[in-house]
Design a protein around this motif. Structure first.
Motif, mmCIF file in Angstrom:
data_model
loop_
_atom_site.group_PDB
_atom_site.id
_atom_site.type_symbol
_atom_site.label_atom_id
_atom_site.label_comp_id
_atom_site.label_asym_id
_atom_site.label_seq_id
_atom_site.Cartn_x
_atom_site.Cartn_y
_atom_site.Cartn_z
ATOM 1 N N GLY A 12 -0.618 5.765 -11.698
ATOM 2 C CA GLY A 12 -1.644 4.894 -12.026
ATOM 3 C C GLY A 12 -2.063 4.224 -10.536
ATOM 4 O O GLY A 12 -1.973 4.743 -9.483
ATOM 5 N N THR A 13 -2.811 2.969 -10.885
ATOM 6 C CA THR A 13 -3.303 2.359 -9.620
ATOM 7 C C THR A 13 -2.849 0.787 -9.609
ATOM 8 O O THR A 13 -2.596 0.340 -10.584
ATOM 9 C CB THR A 13 -4.736 2.479 -9.673
ATOM 10 N N ILE A 14 -2.974 0.229 -8.608
ATOM 11 C CA ILE A 14 -2.279 -1.184 -8.298
ATOM 12 C C ILE A 14 -3.532 -1.738 -7.399
ATOM 13 O O ILE A 14 -3.994 -1.250 -6.663
ATOM 14 C CB ILE A 14 -1.113 -1.183 -7.474
ATOM 15 N N GLU A 15 -3.809 -3.002 -8.015
ATOM 16 C CA GLU A 15 -4.984 -3.869 -7.656
ATOM 17 C C GLU A 15 -4.389 -5.260 -7.266
ATOM 18 O O GLU A 15 -3.566 -5.452 -7.928
ATOM 19 C CB GLU A 15 -6.150 -3.904 -8.416
ATOM 20 N N SER A 72 0.694 -1.361 -0.298
ATOM 21 C CA SER A 72 0.012 0.095 0.078
ATOM 22 C C SER A 72 0.910 1.222 -0.055
ATOM 23 O O SER A 72 0.426 2.334 -0.207
ATOM 24 C CB SER A 72 -0.989 -0.025 1.169
ATOM 25 N N ASP A 110 -2.180 5.965 -15.584
ATOM 26 C CA ASP A 110 -2.845 6.737 -15.914
ATOM 27 C C ASP A 110 -2.052 7.869 -16.639
ATOM 28 O O ASP A 110 -1.274 8.589 -15.750
ATOM 29 C CB ASP A 110 -3.644 7.299 -14.953
ATOM 30 N N ARG A 121 3.697 4.002 -4.743
ATOM 31 C CA ARG A 121 3.025 5.185 -5.604
ATOM 32 C C ARG A 121 3.435 5.103 -7.021
ATOM 33 O O ARG A 121 4.703 4.910 -7.217
ATOM 34 C CB ARG A 121 3.358 6.552 -5.008
ATOM 35 N N VAL A 180 -1.658 -3.566 -12.474
ATOM 36 C CA VAL A 180 -1.506 -2.218 -12.520
ATOM 37 C C VAL A 180 -2.098 -1.687 -13.727
ATOM 38 O O VAL A 180 -2.252 -2.168 -15.193
ATOM 39 C CB VAL A 180 -0.008 -1.957 -12.850
ATOM 40 N N THR A 181 -2.784 -0.381 -13.409
ATOM 41 C CA THR A 181 -3.298 0.265 -14.644
ATOM 42 C C THR A 181 -2.644 1.701 -14.605
ATOM 43 O O THR A 181 -2.732 2.527 -13.591
ATOM 44 C CB THR A 181 -4.767 0.346 -14.349
#
Length: 277
Positions: free
Chosen positions: A145-148, A139, A208, A142, A205-206
């Motif tokens: 983008g985003t991490i799921e 968590s 942006d 950084r 990972v997405t």
């Protein structure tokens, strides 16, 4: 749209270094667990604290960030937020200490708790500690983008940590032989590394392109002070284990104390004047 990630961008040497770190931290910690069983409660708690620092701080936390050296996301820099990173190491040590203490506790109230139950609960907590540390550490990442995380990999990683932690803890408590503790440390190291890379396999990972570049610390800037602290954390229990008297020495001291006490009592009886005429 999911983006490609690399887990060994710096080569397989990162994997072997992370595994060696997990094994060394686990071996020192499990040796402290074994030592705590031969000590009175108060001093035994200090041994458990050193065990938690060795396993949680070095075997789990430091291993995680060594493994993260190989993590790369093409098209984005990777940075780490300091606050959740510090929280992750505190969580790893605290949860490991709780698991070790529960496995070590002898009774609750007036009824003795079965050993298998103590080991089971302690192993679950230690396994969960590894998992919580991993995902709280993740968590802190950084990126642009985003991490799921895929739930199936999360469940699988937690299960690996619980089973292997329970087995390793049981082996460490049941024998004084160093070779078996080495085996337990190898198992524990496998648990930590398997959990880490199982969890990483579920990372999605997405990116942006419109997001700002991430701010924070690089993994290398985190690892340098972590390595220094890890060496100190391991040096203290290793020194204590080397200087602590062996069980044979303890038994011999107890026998000498008992002999000296008997001599004193005998001398006191002989010093009392005979009151009968």
């Amino acid at each position: 749209m999911s983006h490609d990630v690399h887990h060994f961008s710096m080569g397989l040497w990162v994997f072997f270094l992370s595994y060696a770190t997990a094994v060394v931290g686990s071996f020192v910690g499990l040796s402290c667990v074994r030592r705590s069983l031969d000590e009175p409660r108060r001093s035994g708690n200090w041994w458990l604290l050193m065990a938690a620092l060795s396993i949680g701080g070095v075997g789990i936390w430091l291993m995680h960030f060594i493994g993260m050296m190989g993590f790369a996301v093409p098209g984005s820099a990777i940075r780490y937020d300091l606050a959740p990173t510090v929280f992750s190491v505190v969580l790893a040590v605290a949860a490991t200490l709780l698991g070790l203490w529960i496995a070590d506790v002898q009774s609750v109230s007036t009824r003795s708790v079965p050993e298998w139950l103590r080991l089971g609960v302690g192993g679950v907590l230690m396994g969960v500690a590894v998992s919580l540390m991993h995902y709280s550490g993740m968590s802190a990442i950084r990126i642009q983008g985003t991490i799921e995380h895929e739930i199936g990999y999360v469940v699988g990683s937690v299960a690996i940590g619980i089973v292997a932690s329970t087995v390793a803890l049981a082996l460490a408590r049941r024998t004084r032989r160093t070779v078996v503790r080495v085996g337990a440390a190898l198992v524990m190291g496998c648990a930590v590394v398997a959990l880490h890379y199982t969890g990483m396999a579920g990372v999605r990972v997405t990116l942006d392109p419109t997001a700002l570049p991430p701010a924070g610390m690089t993994v290398m800037s985190l690892l340098f002070p972590a390595f220094v602290l890890g060496i100190i954390v391991l040096a203290v229990p290793i020194t204590a284990l080397l200087l602590a008297p062996g069980r044979d020495d303890t038994v011999r001291d107890e026998q000498l104390e008992q002999w000296a006490s008997e001599v004193e009592r005998q001398a006191a009886r002989e010093a009392v004047p005979n009151s009968r005429w």
